[in-house]
Enzyme design. Structure first.
Site, mmCIF file in Angstrom:
data_model
loop_
_atom_site.group_PDB
_atom_site.id
_atom_site.type_symbol
_atom_site.label_atom_id
_atom_site.label_comp_id
_atom_site.label_asym_id
_atom_site.label_seq_id
_atom_site.Cartn_x
_atom_site.Cartn_y
_atom_site.Cartn_z
ATOM 1 N N HIS A 129 0.871 -1.185 0.000
ATOM 2 C CA HIS A 129 0.000 0.000 0.000
ATOM 3 C C HIS A 129 0.913 1.243 0.000
ATOM 4 O O HIS A 129 1.001 1.963 0.996
ATOM 5 C CB HIS A 129 -0.895 -0.041 1.240
ATOM 6 C CG HIS A 129 -2.101 0.848 1.168
ATOM 7 N ND1 HIS A 129 -2.423 1.609 0.060
ATOM 8 C CD2 HIS A 129 -3.083 1.109 2.083
ATOM 9 C CE1 HIS A 129 -3.538 2.294 0.308
ATOM 10 N NE2 HIS A 129 -3.953 2.005 1.514
ATOM 11 N N ARG A 291 -3.567 11.550 2.601
ATOM 12 C CA ARG A 291 -3.736 10.687 1.416
ATOM 13 C C ARG A 291 -4.092 11.566 0.221
ATOM 14 O O ARG A 291 -3.594 11.378 -0.888
ATOM 15 C CB ARG A 291 -4.838 9.644 1.659
ATOM 16 C CG ARG A 291 -4.565 8.655 2.785
ATOM 17 C CD ARG A 291 -3.440 7.708 2.411
ATOM 18 N NE ARG A 291 -3.669 7.083 1.119
ATOM 19 C CZ ARG A 291 -4.516 6.053 0.897
ATOM 20 N NH1 ARG A 291 -5.149 5.498 1.907
ATOM 21 N NH2 ARG A 291 -4.675 5.555 -0.315
HETATM 22 N N1 CP Z 1 -6.358 3.547 4.492
HETATM 23 C C1 CP Z 1 -7.077 3.225 3.409
HETATM 24 O O1 CP Z 1 -6.531 2.854 2.355
HETATM 25 O O2 CP Z 1 -8.412 3.361 3.557
HETATM 26 P P1 CP Z 1 -9.541 2.851 2.559
HETATM 27 O O3 CP Z 1 -9.466 1.344 2.550
HETATM 28 O O4 CP Z 1 -10.827 3.378 3.097
HETATM 29 O O5 CP Z 1 -9.234 3.390 1.173
HETATM 30 N N1 NVA Z 2 -4.299 -4.005 5.777
HETATM 31 C C1 NVA Z 2 -5.580 -3.402 5.476
HETATM 32 C C2 NVA Z 2 -5.405 -1.988 5.062
HETATM 33 C C3 NVA Z 2 -6.677 -1.224 4.849
HETATM 34 C C4 NVA Z 2 -6.438 0.165 4.334
HETATM 35 C C5 NVA Z 2 -6.275 -4.203 4.393
HETATM 36 O O1 NVA Z 2 -5.605 -4.623 3.436
HETATM 37 O O2 NVA Z 2 -7.483 -4.431 4.510
#
Ligand code: CP
Ligand code: NVA
Length: 309
Positions: A129, A291
């Protein structure tokens, strides 16, 4: 570089440059002076999983730059089911100026990037991510005043996609990274070797002891114990992770000026207590807002400047 897929793809200078630009662009935006450099440009959004922050931040960011977003759910396009990933990439590359994609498999985002002539951004995969990690670093820069080199980030919980991107980013920008997790939830040895190969300054540790991890940390970070796609493991994970909660007792082992971060969504009473969420809400929601600010700069660089040079 045309795409933004993995932190590991970029040099320390490129990453620090992007972070500094995002901090500066945020100030310009707030002063109403950020130029609309993506007028008439379109951003395709592909989401195989739910999202609040990522979707709203990308949609808002492209609008701020003068462009528009086209939201494509799996029900709309059937990525890899109704149509091969490569064909979707080629079609969107002909019609849109960038794609941001959230997929289960990391390979899907990689294939989109390979087959699409336009920039492709990783909006979260099971593996990583990177936009989250960059917004987090930007937030820490704002809290601690610029250079983060020598500071420590302690990640309490699962060695997951968010932990992976943060670990690599810390290594790149000279931060110490410590993961405290139960046995079996560490980051894989191949990845650890890649982090340690970033350079002699890359300090990376994995421990079973959350108190050891938070000692000396400027940032104490957590994420859900049950990531999207792991719902079947929920009961087992909650039992396994129960001593890996960020609570006031654990924070007593951290420096007094440490900040708590969470990528959100947060599950209060599990990975973080209600009290700690409330105590650190300022940082956590600034992190969420960043973000938007990071991704707006990223879209500008990829679309208007032609890539990360
Ligand atoms: N932190 C994040 O990516 O949040 P969402 O899953 O809501 O996009
Ligand atoms: N580790 C989490 C992050 C959410 C933003 C997921 O992948 O669901």
């Amino acid at each position: 570089m045309k795409d933004f897929i993995n932190i590991a793809d970029f040099s320390a200078e490129q990453l620090k440059g992007l972070l500094a630009q995002a901090v500066a662009d945020k100030k310009l935006f707030r002063a109403g002076k950020l130029p609309a450099t993506c007028r008439g440009k379109t951003l395709a959004l592909i989401f195989e999983k739910p999202s609040l922050r990522t979707r709203v931040s990308f949609e808002s960011a492209i609008v701020h730059l003068g462009g528009a977003a086209i939201n494509l759910t799996q029900a709309d396009i059937g990525l890899g089911k109704r149509e091969p990933v490569a064909d979707v990439a080629a079609v969107l590359g002909g019609m849109c100026d960038a794609i941001a994609a959230r997929t289960f498999s990391h390979e899907t985002v990689c294939e989109l990037a390979e087959k699409c002539p336009a920039p492709v951004i990783n909006a979260l995969t099971d593996y990583s991510h990177p936009c989250q990690a960059m917004a987090d670093a930007m937030t820490a820069m704002e809290v601690f005043g610029g250079d983060l080199a020598g500071r420590k980030l302690a990640f309490i919980g699962d060695g997951n996609n968010v932990a992976r991107s943060l670990a690599m980013l810390c290594a790149k920008i000279g931060m110490e990274f410590a993961l405290a997790c139960p046995e079996g939830y560490e980051l894989e040895s191949e990845f650890v070797a890649a982090v340690q190969a970033v350079g002699p300054g890359a300090s990376f540790t994995q421990t079973r002891d959350p108190r050891a991890a938070v000692a000396g940390a400027s940032v104490v970070y957590t994420d859900t114990w049950v990531s999207m796609g792991q719902e079947d493991e929920k009961a087992e994970r909650i039992a396994t992770f129960k001593t890996y909660q960020i609570n006031r007792d654990l924070l007593a082992a951290a420096p007094k000026d440490a900040v708590v971060m969470h990528c959100l969504p947060a599950y209060r009473g599990y990975e973080i207590t209600d009290e700690v969420m409330a105590d650190h809400a300022g940082t956590i929601f600034a992190e969420a807002e960043n973000r938007l600010h990071f991704q707006r700069t990223l879209l500008h660089v990829l679309i208007a400047e032609g890539g990360i040079g």
